[in-house]
Enzyme design. Sequence first.
Site, PDB file in Angstrom:
ATOM      1  N   GLY A  46       0.836  -1.195   0.000  1.00 12.43           N
ATOM      2  CA  GLY A  46       0.000   0.000   0.000  1.00 12.43           C
ATOM      3  C   GLY A  46       0.867   1.239   0.000  1.00 12.43           C
ATOM      4  O   GLY A  46       1.988   1.220   0.515  1.00 12.43           O
ATOM      5  N   GLN A  51       3.387   9.936   0.811  1.00 14.51           N
ATOM      6  CA  GLN A  51       4.640   9.188   0.915  1.00 14.51           C
ATOM      7  C   GLN A  51       5.589   9.443  -0.249  1.00 14.51           C
ATOM      8  O   GLN A  51       6.774   9.126  -0.152  1.00 14.51           O
ATOM      9  CB  GLN A  51       4.355   7.689   1.022  1.00 14.51           C
ATOM     10  CG  GLN A  51       3.614   7.321   2.307  1.00 14.51           C
ATOM     11  CD  GLN A  51       3.366   5.840   2.377  1.00 14.51           C
ATOM     12  OE1 GLN A  51       2.375   5.354   1.848  1.00 14.51           O
ATOM     13  NE2 GLN A  51       4.262   5.095   3.009  1.00 14.51           N
ATOM     14  N   CYS A  93       5.370   0.089   7.345  1.00 19.07           N
ATOM     15  CA  CYS A  93       5.120   1.232   6.461  1.00 19.07           C
ATOM     16  C   CYS A  93       6.391   1.533   5.679  1.00 19.07           C
ATOM     17  O   CYS A  93       7.477   1.530   6.261  1.00 19.07           O
ATOM     18  CB  CYS A  93       4.719   2.448   7.299  1.00 19.07           C
ATOM     19  SG  CYS A  93       4.352   3.918   6.326  1.00 19.07           S
ATOM     20  N   LEU A  94       6.240   1.796   4.389  1.00 17.27           N
ATOM     21  CA  LEU A  94       7.404   2.124   3.561  1.00 17.27           C
ATOM     22  C   LEU A  94       8.072   3.410   4.025  1.00 17.27           C
ATOM     23  O   LEU A  94       9.243   3.633   3.731  1.00 17.27           O
ATOM     24  CB  LEU A  94       6.990   2.242   2.087  1.00 17.27           C
ATOM     25  CG  LEU A  94       6.653   0.907   1.403  1.00 17.27           C
ATOM     26  CD1 LEU A  94       5.986   1.145   0.064  1.00 17.27           C
ATOM     27  CD2 LEU A  94       7.912   0.062   1.243  1.00 17.27           C
ATOM     28  N   HIS A 135      -4.923   2.274   7.047  1.00 17.27           N
ATOM     29  CA  HIS A 135      -3.544   2.770   7.170  1.00 17.27           C
ATOM     30  C   HIS A 135      -3.251   3.821   6.089  1.00 17.27           C
ATOM     31  O   HIS A 135      -2.677   4.872   6.374  1.00 17.27           O
ATOM     32  CB  HIS A 135      -2.599   1.559   7.058  1.00 17.27           C
ATOM     33  CG  HIS A 135      -1.138   1.874   7.017  1.00 17.27           C
ATOM     34  ND1 HIS A 135      -0.255   1.447   7.995  1.00 17.27           N
ATOM     35  CD2 HIS A 135      -0.379   2.551   6.119  1.00 17.27           C
ATOM     36  CE1 HIS A 135       0.967   1.869   7.696  1.00 17.27           C
ATOM     37  NE2 HIS A 135       0.922   2.534   6.549  1.00 17.27           N
ATOM     38  N   GLU A 136      -3.675   3.536   4.848  1.00 16.68           N
ATOM     39  CA  GLU A 136      -3.382   4.458   3.733  1.00 16.68           C
ATOM     40  C   GLU A 136      -4.212   5.740   3.831  1.00 16.68           C
ATOM     41  O   GLU A 136      -3.708   6.832   3.556  1.00 16.68           O
ATOM     42  CB  GLU A 136      -3.609   3.767   2.379  1.00 16.68           C
ATOM     43  CG  GLU A 136      -2.767   2.515   2.131  1.00 16.68           C
ATOM     44  CD  GLU A 136      -1.288   2.684   2.444  1.00 16.68           C
ATOM     45  OE1 GLU A 136      -0.760   3.806   2.337  1.00 16.68           O
ATOM     46  OE2 GLU A 136      -0.662   1.679   2.830  1.00 16.68           O
ATOM     47  N   HIS A 139      -2.677   8.119   6.184  1.00 18.90           N
ATOM     48  CA  HIS A 139      -1.586   8.911   5.593  1.00 18.90           C
ATOM     49  C   HIS A 139      -2.123  10.210   5.003  1.00 18.90           C
ATOM     50  O   HIS A 139      -1.512  11.263   5.151  1.00 18.90           O
ATOM     51  CB  HIS A 139      -0.908   8.129   4.464  1.00 18.90           C
ATOM     52  CG  HIS A 139       0.182   7.197   4.912  1.00 18.90           C
ATOM     53  ND1 HIS A 139       1.313   7.624   5.572  1.00 18.90           N
ATOM     54  CD2 HIS A 139       0.326   5.862   4.772  1.00 18.90           C
ATOM     55  CE1 HIS A 139       2.103   6.583   5.817  1.00 18.90           C
ATOM     56  NE2 HIS A 139       1.520   5.495   5.336  1.00 18.90           N
TER      57      HIS A 139
HETATM   58  C1  QAP Z   1       0.778  -0.740   4.869  1.00 18.76           C
HETATM   59  O1  QAP Z   1       2.997  -1.057   4.123  1.00 18.76           O
HETATM   60  C2  QAP Z   1       0.530  -1.911   5.780  1.00 18.76           C
HETATM   61  O2  QAP Z   1       9.518  -1.782   6.975  1.00 18.76           O
HETATM   62  C3  QAP Z   1       1.663  -0.973   3.689  1.00 18.76           C
HETATM   63  O3  QAP Z   1      11.584  -2.430   5.402  1.00 18.76           O
HETATM   64  C4  QAP Z   1       1.392  -3.004   5.856  1.00 18.76           C
HETATM   65  O4  QAP Z   1       3.697  -2.006   2.246  1.00 18.76           O
HETATM   66  C5  QAP Z   1      -0.562  -1.897   6.588  1.00 18.76           C
HETATM   67  C6  QAP Z   1       7.718  -2.333   3.852  1.00 18.76           C
HETATM   68  C7  QAP Z   1       1.116  -4.066   6.714  1.00 18.76           C
HETATM   69  C8  QAP Z   1      -0.849  -2.955   7.427  1.00 18.76           C
HETATM   70  C9  QAP Z   1      -0.016  -4.043   7.503  1.00 18.76           C
HETATM   71  C10 QAP Z   1       7.967  -2.030   5.178  1.00 18.76           C
HETATM   72  C11 QAP Z   1       8.778  -2.665   3.032  1.00 18.76           C
HETATM   73  C12 QAP Z   1       6.351  -2.271   3.290  1.00 18.76           C
HETATM   74  C13 QAP Z   1       9.262  -2.080   5.677  1.00 18.76           C
HETATM   75  C14 QAP Z   1       3.960  -1.632   3.351  1.00 18.76           C
HETATM   76  C15 QAP Z   1      10.333  -2.406   4.860  1.00 18.76           C
HETATM   77  C16 QAP Z   1      10.093  -2.702   3.531  1.00 18.76           C
HETATM   78  C17 QAP Z   1       5.304  -1.733   3.942  1.00 18.76           C
HETATM   79 CO    CO Z   2       2.301   3.610   5.385  1.00 21.60          CO
END
Ligand code: QAP
Ligand code: CO
Length: 173
Positions: A46, A51, A93-94, A135-136, A139
Amino acid sequence: MAILSICTYPDPVLKKQAKPVDEINSSIRKLITDMAETMYDAPGIGLAANQVGRLERIIVVDLQKPDLQQGLIAIVNPEIVKAEGSVKYEEGCLSVPGFYSKVKRAERVTVKGLSPDGKPVTIEADGLLAVVLQHEIDHLDGYLFVDRLGPVAKELFKRKWKKLQSNKSNGNR
Ligand code: QAP
Ligand code: CO
């Protein structure tokens, strides 16, 4: 198509409220495509416009589970019109790479908005999709998942983040 650079905590753009899109023109459609490409490249499940440093209300989501042929969801001006139940899910989170923590959110949500071609869409979601949508959309309102942690988990985040940052700069020397 282009891969955009991802803003990370504590970039001030992540604290800003994104503005509703009033016309889905070619520049908005390009932003949506670039956001999707950036999410797949990361890879992530997401991404919200803040971001990548843009303050338009746009999110892209793709759970990227081969068994779940849901594909790309891109929503302009998304709005939660219904939320019920409660779940705790481990989030990442990215914009906060390397840190994960459980966050309490609604279990089921109904989200309304516009598709990239300007048609109204309604998505009823539960499970991981419901969590990622919340979550998105957070943001777009200037909130990160770490803003939703309790005081103890928040302290843990601050300590862990400092450590992650110092590890990063040591690696760069
Ligand atoms: C949101 O997050 C989300 O720490 C999207 O080193 C994710 O795509 C909401 C990511 C899970 C709820 C549960 C995170 C990639 C990606 C990192 C993502 C990382 C590399 C996060
Ligand atoms: Co995020």
